[in-house]
Design a protein around this motif. Structure first.
Motif, PDB file in Angstrom:
ATOM      1  N   ASP A 206      -3.772  -2.838   2.019  1.00 53.30           N
ATOM      2  CA  ASP A 206      -4.150  -3.013   0.627  1.00 53.30           C
ATOM      3  C   ASP A 206      -5.619  -2.648   0.452  1.00 53.30           C
ATOM      4  O   ASP A 206      -6.446  -2.940   1.322  1.00 53.30           O
ATOM      5  CB  ASP A 206      -3.924  -4.458   0.174  1.00 53.30           C
ATOM      6  N   ALA A 208      -9.369  -2.808  -1.328  1.00 45.95           N
ATOM      7  CA  ALA A 208     -10.246  -3.713  -2.061  1.00 45.95           C
ATOM      8  C   ALA A 208     -10.272  -3.287  -3.516  1.00 45.95           C
ATOM      9  O   ALA A 208     -10.159  -2.108  -3.840  1.00 45.95           O
ATOM     10  CB  ALA A 208     -11.652  -3.681  -1.461  1.00 45.95           C
ATOM     11  N   CYS A 218      -7.679  -3.086   3.907  1.00 47.34           N
ATOM     12  CA  CYS A 218      -7.268  -4.008   4.972  1.00 47.34           C
ATOM     13  C   CYS A 218      -5.852  -3.659   5.403  1.00 47.34           C
ATOM     14  O   CYS A 218      -5.057  -3.147   4.617  1.00 47.34           O
ATOM     15  CB  CYS A 218      -7.353  -5.461   4.521  1.00 47.34           C
ATOM     16  N   ILE A 228     -10.185  -4.406   8.817  1.00 44.20           N
ATOM     17  CA  ILE A 228     -10.854  -3.844   7.647  1.00 44.20           C
ATOM     18  C   ILE A 228     -11.371  -2.459   8.008  1.00 44.20           C
ATOM     19  O   ILE A 228     -11.999  -2.267   9.049  1.00 44.20           O
ATOM     20  CB  ILE A 228     -12.033  -4.723   7.181  1.00 44.20           C
ATOM     21  N   SER A 262      -2.803  -9.033   1.129  1.00 45.35           N
ATOM     22  CA  SER A 262      -3.164  -8.758  -0.264  1.00 45.35           C
ATOM     23  C   SER A 262      -4.648  -9.028  -0.456  1.00 45.35           C
ATOM     24  O   SER A 262      -5.143 -10.094  -0.082  1.00 45.35           O
ATOM     25  CB  SER A 262      -2.338  -9.632  -1.217  1.00 45.35           C
ATOM     26  N   TRP A 263      -5.344  -8.046  -1.036  1.00 43.67           N
ATOM     27  CA  TRP A 263      -6.785  -8.154  -1.273  1.00 43.67           C
ATOM     28  C   TRP A 263      -6.988  -8.479  -2.747  1.00 43.67           C
ATOM     29  O   TRP A 263      -6.679  -7.685  -3.630  1.00 43.67           O
ATOM     30  CB  TRP A 263      -7.469  -6.838  -0.929  1.00 43.67           C
ATOM     31  N   ARG A 268     -11.242 -12.092  -1.912  1.00 44.16           N
ATOM     32  CA  ARG A 268     -10.537 -12.802  -0.846  1.00 44.16           C
ATOM     33  C   ARG A 268      -9.296 -12.025  -0.396  1.00 44.16           C
ATOM     34  O   ARG A 268      -8.693 -11.296  -1.179  1.00 44.16           O
ATOM     35  CB  ARG A 268     -10.138 -14.201  -1.301  1.00 44.16           C
ATOM     36  N   ILE A 269      -8.927 -12.215   0.859  1.00 44.66           N
ATOM     37  CA  ILE A 269      -7.739 -11.577   1.429  1.00 44.66           C
ATOM     38  C   ILE A 269      -6.762 -12.668   1.839  1.00 44.66           C
ATOM     39  O   ILE A 269      -7.153 -13.700   2.404  1.00 44.66           O
ATOM     40  CB  ILE A 269      -8.104 -10.707   2.643  1.00 44.66           C
ATOM     41  N   TRP A 289     -16.188 -12.371   8.296  1.00 44.20           N
ATOM     42  CA  TRP A 289     -15.202 -13.110   7.520  1.00 44.20           C
ATOM     43  C   TRP A 289     -14.929 -14.465   8.150  1.00 44.20           C
ATOM     44  O   TRP A 289     -15.032 -14.630   9.370  1.00 44.20           O
ATOM     45  CB  TRP A 289     -13.889 -12.324   7.446  1.00 44.20           C
TER      46      TRP A 289
END
Length: 333
Positions: A206, A208, A218, A228, A262-263, A268-269, A289
């Motif tokens: 996904d 950003a 990511c 990442i 999911s970003w 946030r992820i 992170w």
């Protein structure tokens, strides 16, 4: 931050494979061949419609809402893609959607694993067990689709496709342990970069949601990691290729395969996988992170197949789907 379960919706008799939320409307798909549409506004959580399950002969593996419309694409293990739509002014809060089957798209030789719309709704991407990614050009009504490119550089099953939220960039994740970045070049689509480093199947990726030149992605894998990647620059030696770099690996929390990532728009992820956990990560400084929240058995003893950030009634929620046939809605306090 605390994740709190707001609602668990038992929508399917078999695995929930895919979810997507747009305009407060949730779409889910399952191994039971059904697609359910649910109103999430004002926490009503009522099923608005169940789409005709005769459209597909096997599992519906992926659903995706077309941006700025009420058109839904669904990819199935029967190798086809169905396109659904409704009357533009129909009331989906308290009434029926009146959704109709607009088109059946054929072309793939094997199971369709994922479908995704470009940010402008002009292109639909699909990927398959046949090792290919197809890009379709769609008309405004969602009834006519022309395949404009077949991308066959992956060496194994392609699991997932996702578009950048504002650029004409497409990422595909594969059983060959890589993510490939695609973009248009001279009226065709070319592989701009190969992101290699995972030691197992890449199930999902996904982008950003930030604007500007700082493009990041990511990816989640069978190797139990979320990585990442960062776009660096255009390749000076090749006019259509890009240089991407590995930037970070998120803290190791999952103990088994990570199926979905999911970003969120706030940076946030979230990730879920076969260990039944949902994990939320926050970037504390560039490339560093930390785990903000970890919930075990978020679908009981079952595996969790998909996670998505969504905005409902002005607040951010997480939506997860699992092997228990449930779709769970979580608030992030």
């Amino acid at each position: 931050m605390t994740l709190s379960l707001v609602k668990s919706l038992k929508l399917h008799d078999q695995k929930v494979w895919s979810i997507d939320v747009s305009r407060g409307l949730l779409a889910t798909s399952s191994s039971d061949r059904k697609i359910k549409l649910v109103n999430l506004k004002h926490q009503k959580f009522n099923v608005i419609e169940e789409l005709d399950d005769s459209a597909h002969k096997k599992t519906v593996r992926s659903v995706a809402w077309r941006p700025h419309s009420h058109i839904l694409a669904a990819g199935s293990f029967d190798s086809t893609i169905s396109i659904w739509g409704k009357e533009e002014n129909a009331d989906y809060i308290d009434g029926e959607l009146d959704t109709e089957l607009l088109a059946i798209i054929e072309g793939h030789d094997n199971e369709v694993k994922s479908v995704a719309w470009s940010h402008d709704g002009f292109f639909l991407a699909s990927c398959s067990r046949d090792k290919s990614v197809w890009i379709w050009e769609a008309d405004e009504a969602g009834e006519e689709f022309e395949c404009i490119s077949v991308l066959q550089e992956h060496s194994q099953d392609v699991k997932h496709v996702v578009w950048h939220p504002s650029q004409a960039l497409l990422a595909s994740s594969s059983y060959d342990d890589t993510v490939r970045i695609w973009r248009e070049h001279d009226d065709d689509w070319e592989c701009a970069a190969v992101l290699a480093g995972h030691e197992g199947t890449v199930w999902c990726s996904d982008f950003a949601k930030s604007e500007g030149p700082n493009v990041r992605l990511c990816s989640a894998s069978d190797d139990g990691t979320v990585r990442i990647w960062r776009y660096v620059e255009e390749d000076p030696d090749n006019e259509y290729e890009q240089i991407w770099e590995f930037e970070a690996v998120l803290p190791a929390v999952h103990t088994r395969s990570i199926y979905s990532v999911s970003w969120g728009s706030d940076g946030r992820i979230a990730s879920v996988g076969s260990d039944g956990k949902v994990v939320v990560y926050k970037e504390v400084r560039k490339g560093s992170w930390e785990v903000q929240e970890e919930v075990s058995e978020c679908h009981g003893v079952y595996e969790v197949n998909v996670v998505k950030w969504a905005e409902i009634d002005g607040r951010t929620v997480l939506v997860t789907g699992g092997d228990d046939g449930c779709t769970n809605i979580w608030t992030c306090n």
